[in-house]
Design a protein around this motif. Sequence first.
Motif, PDB file in Angstrom:
ATOM      1  N   GLY A  56       0.782  -1.154   0.185  1.00  0.00           N
ATOM      2  CA  GLY A  56       0.115  -0.113   0.072  1.00  0.00           C
ATOM      3  C   GLY A  56       0.667   1.447   0.011  1.00  0.00           C
ATOM      4  N   PHE A  57       2.245   0.982  -0.006  1.00  0.00           N
ATOM      5  CA  PHE A  57       2.969   2.383  -0.184  1.00  0.00           C
ATOM      6  C   PHE A  57       4.201   1.702  -0.891  1.00  0.00           C
ATOM      7  CE2 PHE A  57       6.251   0.723   3.053  1.00  0.00           C
ATOM      8  CZ  PHE A  57       5.536  -0.170   3.516  1.00  0.00           C
ATOM      9  N   ASP A  63       5.936  -0.987  -5.726  1.00  0.00           N
ATOM     10  CA  ASP A  63       4.523  -1.206  -5.076  1.00  0.00           C
ATOM     11  C   ASP A  63       4.522  -2.539  -4.392  1.00  0.00           C
ATOM     12  OD1 ASP A  63       3.419   1.355  -5.868  1.00  0.00           O
ATOM     13  OD2 ASP A  63       2.827   0.408  -7.792  1.00  0.00           O
TER      14      ASP A  63
END
Length: 74
Positions: A56-57, A63
């Motif tokens: 998610g980051f 990714d």
Amino acid sequence: MMTATVREWSDEEGWGVLDSPETPGGCFGHYADVQTTGFRTLSPGEQVDLRWEAPGFKQDGHDYRAVSIVPWPV
């Protein structure tokens, strides 16, 4: 698990990038995720089995992060 190819691997820093169709842009991997006894380096072009997660980051611009890297027998 899926098949991935090592794009780059830094022995000094202990991390690299692996490519698979399911991880567009590459997957960040760390030597601690390599499932072997003792330290094992990976070479560009080497095939591995890969399990990953999308955190998610971005981690070092990627990714996806590896959670298990299993080198194929040499």
